[in-house]
Scaffold this motif. Structure first.
Motif, PDB file in Angstrom:
ATOM      1  N   GLY A 105       0.928  -1.460  -0.038  1.00  0.00           N
ATOM      2  CA  GLY A 105      -0.140   0.109   0.002  1.00  0.00           C
ATOM      3  C   GLY A 105       0.891   1.298  -0.012  1.00  0.00           C
ATOM      4  O   GLY A 105       1.636   1.334  -0.973  1.00  0.00           O
TER       5      GLY A 105
ATOM      6  N   SER B 242      -3.508  -1.253  -6.822  1.00  0.00           N
ATOM      7  CA  SER B 242      -4.641  -1.359  -5.824  1.00  0.00           C
ATOM      8  C   SER B 242      -5.731  -1.578  -6.193  1.00  0.00           C
ATOM      9  O   SER B 242      -6.633  -2.294  -5.601  1.00  0.00           O
TER      10      SER B 242
ATOM     11  N   TRP C 108      -6.425   7.743  -5.157  1.00  0.00           N
ATOM     12  CA  TRP C 108      -5.446   7.080  -4.314  1.00  0.00           C
ATOM     13  C   TRP C 108      -3.842   7.355  -4.632  1.00  0.00           C
ATOM     14  O   TRP C 108      -3.032   7.764  -4.231  1.00  0.00           O
TER      15      TRP C 108
ATOM     16  N   ARG D  36      -9.963   2.818   1.475  1.00  0.00           N
ATOM     17  CA  ARG D  36      -8.354   2.686   1.155  1.00  0.00           C
ATOM     18  C   ARG D  36      -7.609   3.862   1.919  1.00  0.00           C
ATOM     19  O   ARG D  36      -6.474   3.659   2.022  1.00  0.00           O
TER      20      ARG D  36
ATOM     21  N   ASP E  86      -7.973  -4.684  -4.611  1.00  0.00           N
ATOM     22  CA  ASP E  86      -9.235  -4.578  -4.147  1.00  0.00           C
ATOM     23  C   ASP E  86     -10.394  -5.349  -4.975  1.00  0.00           C
ATOM     24  O   ASP E  86     -11.542  -5.843  -4.390  1.00  0.00           O
TER      25      ASP E  86
ATOM     26  N   ARG F  12      -8.292  -1.327   4.947  1.00  0.00           N
ATOM     27  CA  ARG F  12      -7.995  -1.398   3.505  1.00  0.00           C
ATOM     28  C   ARG F  12      -8.171  -2.889   2.904  1.00  0.00           C
ATOM     29  O   ARG F  12      -8.739  -2.631   2.001  1.00  0.00           O
TER      30      ARG F  12
END
Length: 186
Positions: free
Chosen positions: A23, A52, A134, A100, A56, A106
């Protein structure tokens, strides 16, 4: 091949994997690499966004597909899972967009959202926009604060060593996940 060449060649791949596995820390280091001109801002944002977003989507799919399995039940027992669902029920789109950015939620949040009735297309659309915002945010922060980051890291070793260490950690985590999956399958 020297270290900057190695980072320039494989750094974006490490950023893609690292943004999904670890992350913010890896993405901040990506911004620092942009500042050092080892790769461009746009490619760094694309790699971080993709990593990311993919992570997810995978966690959402796990929650959706395996909501009644032991894996998801163990996650469901965590306090963070319950908090994620409570917040999601009150603010569904905002939560999909913002999880996030919330420490401790997260990884569990997309699994939790996957167990709800939200459509996969809705999650995909909001998740794509959120992943991009993000990535831009953390690449920019890494770029803007690169001198401060280098000063702190300079006290404990060169940035190249940190980048290699980060890549090694990402590789070890990927290998550990693969080992655990194979072991469970047999």
């Amino acid at each position: 091949m020297d270290l900057p060449d190695l980072i320039a060649r494989y750094g974006l791949l490490a950023l893609l994997v690292g943004s999904g596995v670890e992350g913010e820390t890896i993405v901040l280091l990506g911004g620092l690499m942009v500042h050092r001109e080892l790769f461009g801002f746009g490619p760094a944002v694309i790699a971080a966004t993709a990593g990311s977003f993919i992570a997810d989507q995978v966690f959402f799919a796990l929650g959706r597909r395996y909501r009644d399995t032991e894996f998801v039940r163990r996650i469901r027992d965590k306090a963070a899972f319950k908090r994620a669902l409570q917040t999601f029920e009150r603010y569904p789109n905002s939560f999909i967009f913002g999880f996030r950015f919330l420490y401790g939620l997260r990884t569990v949040s997309p699994v939790a959202i996957g167990t709800t009735s939200v459509s996969a297309w809705r999650f995909l659309a909001v998740n794509a926009v959120a992943a991009c915002v993000w990535a831009i945010t953390f690449i920019s922060l890494g770029y803007l604060f690169s001198r401060s980051i280098e000063a702190v890291m300079g006290q404990v070793g060169s940035i190249e060593h940190w980048a290699i260490g980060g890549a090694v950690v990402v590789l070890l985590v990927a290998l550990a996940i693969r080992f655990v999956r194979r072991r469970r399958a047999s």
